[in-house]
Design a protein around this motif. Structure first.
Motif, mmCIF file in Angstrom:
data_model
loop_
_atom_site.group_PDB
_atom_site.id
_atom_site.type_symbol
_atom_site.label_atom_id
_atom_site.label_comp_id
_atom_site.label_asym_id
_atom_site.label_seq_id
_atom_site.Cartn_x
_atom_site.Cartn_y
_atom_site.Cartn_z
ATOM 1 N N VAL A 187 -8.326 4.244 -2.895
ATOM 2 C CA VAL A 187 -9.121 5.104 -2.029
ATOM 3 C C VAL A 187 -8.749 6.542 -2.338
ATOM 4 O O VAL A 187 -7.572 6.916 -2.273
ATOM 5 N N THR A 202 -3.451 0.060 -3.230
ATOM 6 C CA THR A 202 -2.922 -1.215 -2.767
ATOM 7 C C THR A 202 -2.807 -2.133 -3.974
ATOM 8 O O THR A 202 -3.766 -2.267 -4.748
ATOM 9 N N THR A 230 0.853 -1.190 0.000
ATOM 10 C CA THR A 230 0.000 0.000 0.000
ATOM 11 C C THR A 230 0.886 1.236 0.000
ATOM 12 O O THR A 230 1.856 1.308 0.746
ATOM 13 N N LYS A 275 -5.484 -3.626 -6.298
ATOM 14 C CA LYS A 275 -6.531 -4.302 -5.529
ATOM 15 C C LYS A 275 -7.434 -3.334 -4.787
ATOM 16 O O LYS A 275 -8.559 -3.673 -4.465
ATOM 17 N N ASN A 276 -6.937 -2.139 -4.500
ATOM 18 C CA ASN A 276 -7.750 -1.168 -3.781
ATOM 19 C C ASN A 276 -7.285 0.234 -4.132
ATOM 20 O O ASN A 276 -6.083 0.486 -4.260
#
Length: 185
Positions: A61, A50, A39, A58-59
Motif C-alpha cells: 500500500v 505485508t 506487516t 502479499k500486499n
C-alpha cells in the motif's frame, strides 16, 4: 522368547506413537505458520508492506500523499527496506509458533528456525536518506522565520549594460503570402 517379542512390539508401538505425536505437532506448526503474516509500515505511514510466512510479498500500500512528497526512487527503496524488515521478523514468528506447538527442546524445529534466520537475516541498519527530506513548511516572510539573521547591507547591484538593439532582416515584399517572407529560405 515371547518376552522379547512382546518387548519388541511394545518398543515399535512406542516409536510409532512418538512419530505420530511428532507428526501431529509438526502439522500444527505448519498450520499455525500458514496463516501468519508480517506487516511493516514506514515511519511517515506512506508505505506499508505485508509478507506471508514464506517471505512472499502479499500486499503493498502506497498512500496517495507519497506522490506529492516523495520521489519514486525513494518510495521503491522504502518498499524494499520494509520487505526486508518484515521478512526478518519471520524467524521470530516461527520461534513463537514452535514454542507453542513442538516445544523448545525439539532439534528438528530448532533447525527450521536456524534455517529461517539464515534465509531472512536482519536487514542492514537504515542508511541516511539518500534523498533530502522535502521541506514540509514553506517560509516566505521574514517574520515567519523564528531566527532572524543579522541584517547586513547588500552591495549595490552592478549597473546593467544596455545591449544594442537587434537588427532585423529586411523583408522581401515580392511574395504574395500573408506571412511577410518567402516560404523557403
Amino acid at each position: 522368547m515371547p518376552d522379547s517379542i512382546d518387548a519388541s512390539d511394545a518398543m515399535i508401538d512406542n516409536w510409532t506413537k512418538r512419530l505420530e505425536e511428532n507428526a501431529a505437532r509438526y502439522q500444527a506448526l505448519a498450520d499455525r505458520m500458514q496463516g501468519q503474516s508480517v506487516t511493516e509500515r514506514s515511519k511517515d505511514g506512506t508505505v506499508q508492506v505485508t509478507v506471508d510466512s514464506r517471505g512472499l510479498l502479499k500486499n503493498l500500500v502506497i498512500a496517495e500523499s507519497a506522490a506529492g512528497t516523495k520521489r519514486m526512487a525513494e518510495v521503491s527503496a522504502q518498499v524494499m527496506q520494509l520487505v526486508q524488515r518484515a521478512q526478518a521478523r519471520i524467524p521470530e514468528l516461527l520461534q513463537q509458533a514452535m514454542t507453542e506447538t513442538t516445544g523448545t527442546g525439539d532439534q528438528a524445529a530448532a533447525e527450521i528456525v536456524r534455517e529461517a534466520q539464515s534465509t531472512f537475516p536482519e536487514p542492514p541498519p537504515e542508511p541516511e536518506p539518500a534523498f533530502p527530506e522535502p521541506d514540509r513548511v514553506r517560509r516566505f516572510l521574514p517574520e515567519d522565520n523564528d531566527e532572524q539573521p543579522p541584517r547586513t547591507p547588500s552591495p549595490p547591484a552592478p549597473p546593467q549594460q544596455q545591449q544594442p538593439p537587434r537588427r532585423r532582416r529586411p523583408v522581401d515584399n515580392d511574395d504574395d503570402d500573408d506571412f511577410g517572407g518567402p516560404i523557403l529560405s
